[in-house]
Every structure is written in C-alpha cells, then in structure tokens.
Design a protein around this motif. Structure first.
Motif, PDB file in Angstrom:
ATOM      1  N   GLY A  94       2.688 -11.915  -1.722  1.00 21.94           N
ATOM      2  CA  GLY A  94       1.966 -11.465  -2.905  1.00 21.94           C
ATOM      3  C   GLY A  94       2.268 -10.024  -3.253  1.00 21.94           C
ATOM      4  N   PRO A  95       1.831  -9.065  -2.413  1.00 22.13           N
ATOM      5  CA  PRO A  95       2.067  -7.651  -2.749  1.00 22.13           C
ATOM      6  C   PRO A  95       3.483  -7.166  -2.492  1.00 22.13           C
ATOM      7  CG  PRO A  95       0.867  -7.832  -0.675  1.00 22.13           C
ATOM      8  CD  PRO A  95       0.956  -9.223  -1.237  1.00 22.13           C
ATOM      9  N   VAL A  96       4.118  -7.633  -1.425  1.00 23.83           N
ATOM     10  CA  VAL A  96       5.406  -7.048  -1.024  1.00 23.83           C
ATOM     11  C   VAL A  96       6.508  -7.338  -2.040  1.00 23.83           C
ATOM     12  CG1 VAL A  96       7.192  -7.026   0.763  1.00 23.83           C
ATOM     13  CG2 VAL A  96       4.790  -7.053   1.424  1.00 23.83           C
ATOM     14  N   VAL A  97       6.480  -8.508  -2.654  1.00 19.47           N
ATOM     15  CA  VAL A  97       7.498  -8.805  -3.670  1.00 19.47           C
ATOM     16  C   VAL A  97       7.416  -7.810  -4.813  1.00 19.47           C
ATOM     17  CG1 VAL A  97       8.186 -10.463  -5.449  1.00 19.47           C
ATOM     18  CG2 VAL A  97       7.817 -11.233  -3.103  1.00 19.47           C
ATOM     19  N   TRP A  98       6.197  -7.474  -5.243  1.00 22.28           N
ATOM     20  CA  TRP A  98       6.064  -6.512  -6.343  1.00 22.28           C
ATOM     21  C   TRP A  98       6.534  -5.129  -5.923  1.00 22.28           C
ATOM     22  CZ3 TRP A  98       5.978  -8.365 -10.867  1.00 22.28           C
ATOM     23  CH2 TRP A  98       5.331  -9.568 -11.134  1.00 22.28           C
ATOM     24  N   VAL A  99       6.255  -4.756  -4.676  1.00 20.69           N
ATOM     25  CA  VAL A  99       6.753  -3.468  -4.176  1.00 20.69           C
ATOM     26  C   VAL A  99       8.273  -3.446  -4.210  1.00 20.69           C
ATOM     27  CG1 VAL A  99       6.923  -1.974  -2.144  1.00 20.69           C
ATOM     28  CG2 VAL A  99       4.732  -3.034  -2.727  1.00 20.69           C
ATOM     29  N   LEU A 100       8.901  -4.493  -3.693  1.00 20.01           N
ATOM     30  CA  LEU A 100      10.364  -4.548  -3.641  1.00 20.01           C
ATOM     31  C   LEU A 100      10.981  -4.579  -5.032  1.00 20.01           C
ATOM     32  CD1 LEU A 100      10.883  -7.006  -0.650  1.00 20.01           C
ATOM     33  CD2 LEU A 100      11.586  -4.609  -0.746  1.00 20.01           C
ATOM     34  N   LEU A 101      10.388  -5.333  -5.942  1.00 22.96           N
ATOM     35  CA  LEU A 101      10.939  -5.376  -7.301  1.00 22.96           C
ATOM     36  C   LEU A 101      10.853  -4.014  -7.969  1.00 22.96           C
ATOM     37  CD1 LEU A 101       9.631  -8.801  -8.703  1.00 22.96           C
ATOM     38  CD2 LEU A 101      11.889  -8.251  -7.777  1.00 22.96           C
ATOM     39  N   GLY A 102       9.818  -3.249  -7.655  1.00 21.96           N
ATOM     40  CA  GLY A 102       9.687  -1.926  -8.259  1.00 21.96           C
ATOM     41  C   GLY A 102      10.634  -0.903  -7.688  1.00 21.96           C
ATOM     42  N   GLU A 103      11.002  -1.037  -6.404  1.00 18.27           N
ATOM     43  CA  GLU A 103      11.749   0.045  -5.764  1.00 18.27           C
ATOM     44  C   GLU A 103      13.193  -0.292  -5.405  1.00 18.27           C
ATOM     45  OE1 GLU A 103       9.422   0.847  -2.309  1.00 18.27           O
ATOM     46  OE2 GLU A 103      10.224  -0.826  -1.151  1.00 18.27           O
ATOM     47  N   VAL A 118      -9.231  -9.385   0.024  1.00 14.89           N
ATOM     48  CA  VAL A 118      -9.353  -8.715   1.324  1.00 14.89           C
ATOM     49  C   VAL A 118      -7.993  -8.590   2.006  1.00 14.89           C
ATOM     50  CG1 VAL A 118     -10.301  -8.929   3.658  1.00 14.89           C
ATOM     51  CG2 VAL A 118     -11.754  -9.381   1.667  1.00 14.89           C
ATOM     52  N   THR A 119      -7.230  -9.663   1.995  1.00 11.80           N
ATOM     53  CA  THR A 119      -5.936  -9.620   2.683  1.00 11.80           C
ATOM     54  C   THR A 119      -4.942  -8.713   1.966  1.00 11.80           C
ATOM     55  OG1 THR A 119      -4.240 -11.000   3.702  1.00 11.80           O
ATOM     56  CG2 THR A 119      -4.926 -11.615   1.505  1.00 11.80           C
ATOM     57  N   THR A 120      -5.078  -8.565   0.658  1.00 15.61           N
ATOM     58  CA  THR A 120      -4.209  -7.633  -0.062  1.00 15.61           C
ATOM     59  C   THR A 120      -4.501  -6.198   0.341  1.00 15.61           C
ATOM     60  OG1 THR A 120      -4.058  -9.169  -1.933  1.00 15.61           O
ATOM     61  CG2 THR A 120      -3.434  -6.879  -2.337  1.00 15.61           C
ATOM     62  N   VAL A 121      -5.768  -5.888   0.588  1.00 17.35           N
ATOM     63  CA  VAL A 121      -6.134  -4.561   1.081  1.00 17.35           C
ATOM     64  C   VAL A 121      -5.480  -4.320   2.442  1.00 17.35           C
ATOM     65  CG1 VAL A 121      -8.033  -3.097   1.865  1.00 17.35           C
ATOM     66  CG2 VAL A 121      -8.295  -4.493  -0.202  1.00 17.35           C
ATOM     67  N   VAL A 122      -5.480  -5.338   3.297  1.00 20.36           N
ATOM     68  CA  VAL A 122      -4.818  -5.229   4.596  1.00 20.36           C
ATOM     69  C   VAL A 122      -3.323  -4.941   4.403  1.00 20.36           C
ATOM     70  CG1 VAL A 122      -4.210  -6.452   6.723  1.00 20.36           C
ATOM     71  CG2 VAL A 122      -6.484  -6.752   5.709  1.00 20.36           C
ATOM     72  N   ALA A 123      -2.710  -5.634   3.443  1.00 22.61           N
ATOM     73  CA  ALA A 123      -1.283  -5.428   3.174  1.00 22.61           C
ATOM     74  C   ALA A 123      -1.007  -4.002   2.715  1.00 22.61           C
ATOM     75  CB  ALA A 123      -0.799  -6.425   2.126  1.00 22.61           C
ATOM     76  N   LEU A 156      -3.025  -5.885  -5.664  1.00 21.80           N
ATOM     77  CA  LEU A 156      -4.476  -5.777  -5.506  1.00 21.80           C
ATOM     78  C   LEU A 156      -5.162  -5.952  -6.853  1.00 21.80           C
ATOM     79  CD1 LEU A 156      -6.932  -5.205  -3.719  1.00 21.80           C
ATOM     80  CD2 LEU A 156      -6.596  -2.761  -4.166  1.00 21.80           C
ATOM     81  N   ALA A 157      -4.570  -5.357  -7.891  1.00 23.55           N
ATOM     82  CA  ALA A 157      -5.139  -5.515  -9.233  1.00 23.55           C
ATOM     83  C   ALA A 157      -5.052  -6.965  -9.694  1.00 23.55           C
ATOM     84  CB  ALA A 157      -4.399  -4.598 -10.213  1.00 23.55           C
ATOM     85  N   ILE A 158      -3.923  -7.622  -9.409  1.00 29.74           N
ATOM     86  CA  ILE A 158      -3.761  -9.022  -9.805  1.00 29.74           C
ATOM     87  C   ILE A 158      -4.830  -9.887  -9.149  1.00 29.74           C
ATOM     88  CG2 ILE A 158      -2.278 -11.059  -9.641  1.00 29.74           C
ATOM     89  CD1 ILE A 158       0.130  -9.139  -9.858  1.00 29.74           C
ATOM     90  N   ARG A 199       4.827   5.148  -1.633  1.00 35.12           N
ATOM     91  CA  ARG A 199       5.216   4.242  -2.711  1.00 35.12           C
ATOM     92  C   ARG A 199       4.841   2.796  -2.414  1.00 35.12           C
ATOM     93  NH1 ARG A 199      10.444   5.386  -3.006  1.00 35.12           N
ATOM     94  NH2 ARG A 199      11.008   3.540  -1.804  1.00 35.12           N
ATOM     95  N   GLY A 200       4.952   2.380  -1.163  1.00 36.51           N
ATOM     96  CA  GLY A 200       4.589   1.016  -0.814  1.00 36.51           C
ATOM     97  C   GLY A 200       3.126   0.736  -1.077  1.00 36.51           C
ATOM     98  N   ARG A 201       2.278   1.664  -0.669  1.00 34.25           N
ATOM     99  CA  ARG A 201       0.837   1.477  -0.882  1.00 34.25           C
ATOM    100  C   ARG A 201       0.498   1.475  -2.364  1.00 34.25           C
ATOM    101  NH1 ARG A 201      -1.122   6.058   3.098  1.00 34.25           N
ATOM    102  NH2 ARG A 201       1.130   6.437   3.180  1.00 34.25           N
ATOM    103  N   LEU A 202       1.078   2.414  -3.114  1.00 33.44           N
ATOM    104  CA  LEU A 202       0.788   2.453  -4.549  1.00 33.44           C
ATOM    105  C   LEU A 202       1.377   1.243  -5.259  1.00 33.44           C
ATOM    106  CD1 LEU A 202       1.243   6.240  -5.422  1.00 33.44           C
ATOM    107  CD2 LEU A 202      -0.861   4.983  -4.961  1.00 33.44           C
ATOM    108  N   GLY A 203       2.573   0.813  -4.837  1.00 34.50           N
ATOM    109  CA  GLY A 203       3.153  -0.386  -5.428  1.00 34.50           C
ATOM    110  C   GLY A 203       2.313  -1.616  -5.155  1.00 34.50           C
ATOM    111  N   SER A 204       1.651  -1.639  -3.994  1.00 35.81           N
ATOM    112  CA  SER A 204       0.794  -2.771  -3.644  1.00 35.81           C
ATOM    113  C   SER A 204      -0.465  -2.828  -4.508  1.00 35.81           C
ATOM    114  CB  SER A 204       0.391  -2.691  -2.166  1.00 35.81           C
ATOM    115  OG  SER A 204       1.519  -2.792  -1.328  1.00 35.81           O
TER     116      SER A 204
END
Length: 469
Positions: A387-396, A314-319, A148-150, A139-144
C-alpha cells in the motif's frame, strides 16, 4: 532551544505541512474510491441495475482515473504541480454533487468518471510533489503520508456510509432533505474537496518544477524554506544538472530499448500492477456485498468493512515508522509473504464452503471467523507494505526529468489494473470465490519474485542520485 534548533524545527514543520496538503488529494482519492461500497445495494435497487451495469458503474471511476493519471503528468510539467491539485479539487466537488443528485444510472456513471479523473490526477501529483519537497532522510515517511491519507479517506467514507445508512435505517431509506441515504454518502465529499482546494493555495510550487521553468530565485526561496541555507547552491546545481533536457518533458523521454520504454518505467508499471492484482480493492469496493453474500446483514457487513478500514489505517502508521528504518524492499517482501499466506487461507475457506440454494458459499461456525481473521491480516500485510511503499517508490525512483510523465504512465497502469480486478470480480464471484482468491494468491507470490529481481532499494538516496539506467 537554540536558534539553529528552532530553524530546523520550523523547516520540518513547513515540509510536513506541505506534504499533508498534497496528501489531501490521496484522502479524496480514498474517499471517492470507497464511498460506492455502502451505496451499491441501494443504487442497484434504485435504478433496477443488472449485475453487469452495476459492475460498470462501480468501476467506471477507474476508467476516469486512468485518463486523469495520463493527463496529470503533462499538465503538471506545463502548468505546475499546484495547478493540477486545484483542478482535481474542483473535479472532486463536481463529482460529489453530480453523483449525489444523479437521476439515472448513466448520469451516475458519468459523474463517477469525472471523480475518477480527479482521483487519477491526485494519484500522480501527490507523490511527485512530496518527493520533490522532502529531505532524503524523511522522504519515505512523508511519501507514506499519501497512503495514510488514502486509507484514512477509505475509513472516513466507510464510516460515513455506515453512519448515514444506520441513521436512516438503510442505504435505500429517505434521509435529510428528502434525499435517499446513499445520495448523502456522495455529497458529503464536498467538504474535504473544498478544504483541499483552499489549502493548496497556501503551499509553494515544487522547487524542481520552478528550476525546470528557469524560476531560480523562487526555487531558491522554497529550498531554503525546507532545507535551510547550507549547501543551497550545490543543491540547486545538482537539481539543474539532473534535469538534463533543455526542452519541455515529452512522452518520448520515456522511450527505451526494453519493449519501447525505459527499464525503470517498466519497474514502476510492475509495482503498480502488482499492487492491484493482489485484489486489495475487492475488499474495499465489494466487501459489504461479499459479507452479505455469505450470511451477514447489511448493517453487520458495513460495520465489518469499517473495522477492516481501521486495520488498514493502523498498519499504514506502522509502515510510516518502518519505511525509513527497514527500507522499501524488505517491507515489500514481508508484505508479499503475508498476503500470499492469508489469501491462500481465504481461497481455501471459500473454495471448500458448502453452497446455499442460491449457489453462494455459506460460512458456518469457525469458517466465518477464519475468513474474517484472514481478511483482516491480509489487509494488515498489504497496509504494511504494498500500500504505502509503492507510492513512496513511484515518487522517488524516477529521475527528475521524467518523474511526472513516468508517474503518469505507472499510475495509469495502476488504474487500468484496478479496473480489471474490480470489473472481473463479480464474474469470478459467480464462478467461485475460491477461484477469485486463488488468483490473487498467485499474484501475491509473483510479486515476491518481482521485487527480488527488479526493485532496487532507494532508502536515504537523494533524488538527484536516481538514474534511468
């Protein structure tokens, strides 16, 4: 490959496809938000806009985004996640065409607000949908994918801005069809918006939304498609139990004893506000103007902005690789430290730079290189974490029964914070860039302590385990 392995591979492919389609809303969110970057100078000249009027036009989309975020939760609970995706796709198309053919600054601002409503809806519905269809272990990877899309949307919009402006000679020059180059920057968004709308017809409704509506057989079919048949009855029972309420979700479900809202809702609001108060969108809305102000040409400034957006991608892919391994909290903490250090360097460089005859800081010699490096490392730190982690947390993080409504409130807070930062930056820039980046440094430091005190780790937990406690 055994039949079991083939079945698992098929399910994984289905889930990834669903998440990618939902994340296209994030792509449009990024494109619509950043496309104004390359057009600011031309719009100001075209409509003889004052700094205040130009600043409002830039930030007007954010007001629409706040309204769209608030509306999205209720619409998603009443009509479904997919209906909101399709509505936002239509609004993106309207905004792209209206902005591209606007004949006054007021008209442009109106269509930017329409696009903002679409952005707000997409910012709520994508993380909610992805969290509700994704297995816990990925879920974390998919939420990220949302982030990545943004950032991919930001990159493409800035690349399109650069290509169109370079091809025409400048953003103000007349281009294909007799339209000024800056107008084509907006119109180009029609293509991804149409793709988003069409692909939203090819994915199923969220199983949790279906169960909330009593459509058990349809929910079972979707869950079997993404999770397999094993343990399906138990999963359905868990989801139904987590929904709890026997009524349509209401705003009153968010009420609690801490300043009128449930503590978990305040955590979501805090994550959203800090994500914006560290100043990231100053880089993506104003960077071309900023680098021009300190001595770079329009072409060089746009190219620098494109390079910065590549760093962000690039860094979002790392995340995405790290979020399910390291967890959410560690990434946020590392990001806060990185942002505080780099923003502090930028505040020092801009604050100590000599002023030219117009009162703007002049970065000569090593100072310009240091500022560019610090800006890009700052973007790297943000893209790895907040960037990515906030969206993951808001979703889950939010419980099933309040997820859409709570996400609406948190996303609306994010857009209001974004508006406040974007609107205030021209004034802060006039007072002094050292002050502006000093404030963002302070918020980066505060974000570290906010995570330490209030953010719980959610790596690997099932959505049904989340509570409002």
């Amino acid at each position: 490959m055994t039949s079991t392995e083939q079945s698992h591979s098929q399910r994984s492919g289905d889930v990834v496809f669903m998440a990618l389609v939902a994340a296209l809303g994030g792509f449009l969110f990024g494109y619509d938000s950043a496309v104004i970057n390359g057009a600011i100078t031309a719009i100001g000249a075209q409509f003889h806009a004052s700094p205040a009027a130009l600043g409002f036009t830039v930030s007007s989309a954010l007001l629409g985004a706040a309204a769209g975020a608030v509306a999205a939760g209720r619409l998603a609970d009443r009509y479904g996640r997919l209906a909101v995706m399709r509505l936002s796709a239509v609004l993106f198309v309207i905004s792209a065409l209206g902005s591209g053919f606007a004949n006054t600054l007021v008209t442009l601002a109106i269509f930017r607000i329409v696009g903002g409503v679409a952005v707000g809806m997409a910012s709520v519905i994508a993380p909610a949908y992805i969290a509700e269809i994704a297995p816990a272990q990925i879920r974390g990877r998919l939420g990220s994918l949302q982030q990545l899309a943004i950032v991919s949307g930001i990159f493409l919009s800035l690349l399109v801005d650069y290509a169109i402006a370079t091809g025409a000679g400048s953003s103000r020059a007349v281009s294909f069809g007799g339209l000024e180059a800056w107008r084509w920057m907006f119109v180009a968004m029609v293509v991804p918006a149409a793709i988003y709308g069409v692909l939203s017809l090819a994915i199923p409704e969220s199983p949790r939304q279906l169960l909330a509506k009593g459509r058990i057989d349809e929910a079972r079919a979707v869950l079997a498609r993404v999770l397999g048949e094993r343990g399906l009855d138990e999963k359905i029972a868990d989801i139904r139990a987590s929904l709890v309420a026997d009524h349509e979700p209401r705003w009153s479900d968010l009420r609690g004893g801490t300043f009128g809202l449930l503590p978990i809702v305040w955590v979501g609001i805090g994550l959203s506000v800090f994500q914006q108060f560290v100043g990231i969108n100053v880089i993506f809305y104003y960077s071309s103007v900023l680098w021009q102000a300190v001595g770079f040409s329009e072409k060089s400034s746009l190219l620098i902005t494109v390079i910065t957006s590549v760093v962000n991608v690039v860094t979002t892919v790392v995340a995405i690789v790290l979020v399910d391994r390291w967890g959410r909290r560690p990434l946020l903490l590392v990001g806060s430290i990185g942002m505080a250090l780099t923003l502090g360097i930028m505040a020092t460089v801009f604050g100590s730079a000599p002023l030219d005859s117009a009162g703007a800081p002049h970065l000569a010699g090593a100072a310009g290189i240091v500022a560019l490096l610090a800006a890009n490392v700052y973007v790297f730190a943000f893209g790895l974490s907040w960037g990515p982690v906030v969206w993951v947390l808001l979703g889950e993080t939010f419980p099933n029964r309040i997820r859409a409504a709570a996400l609406s409130v948190a996303a609306a807070a994010q857009w209001v914070a974004n508006w406040a930062i974007s609107t205030s930056f021209p004034v802060l820039q006039h007072v002094g860039l050292g002050l502006a980046y000093g404030l963002y440094t302070a918020f980066a430091i505060l974000s570290f302590f906010f995570v330490i005190r209030f953010v719980r780790e959610s790596k690997g937990r099932e959505l049904e385990e989340m509570t409002a406690a």
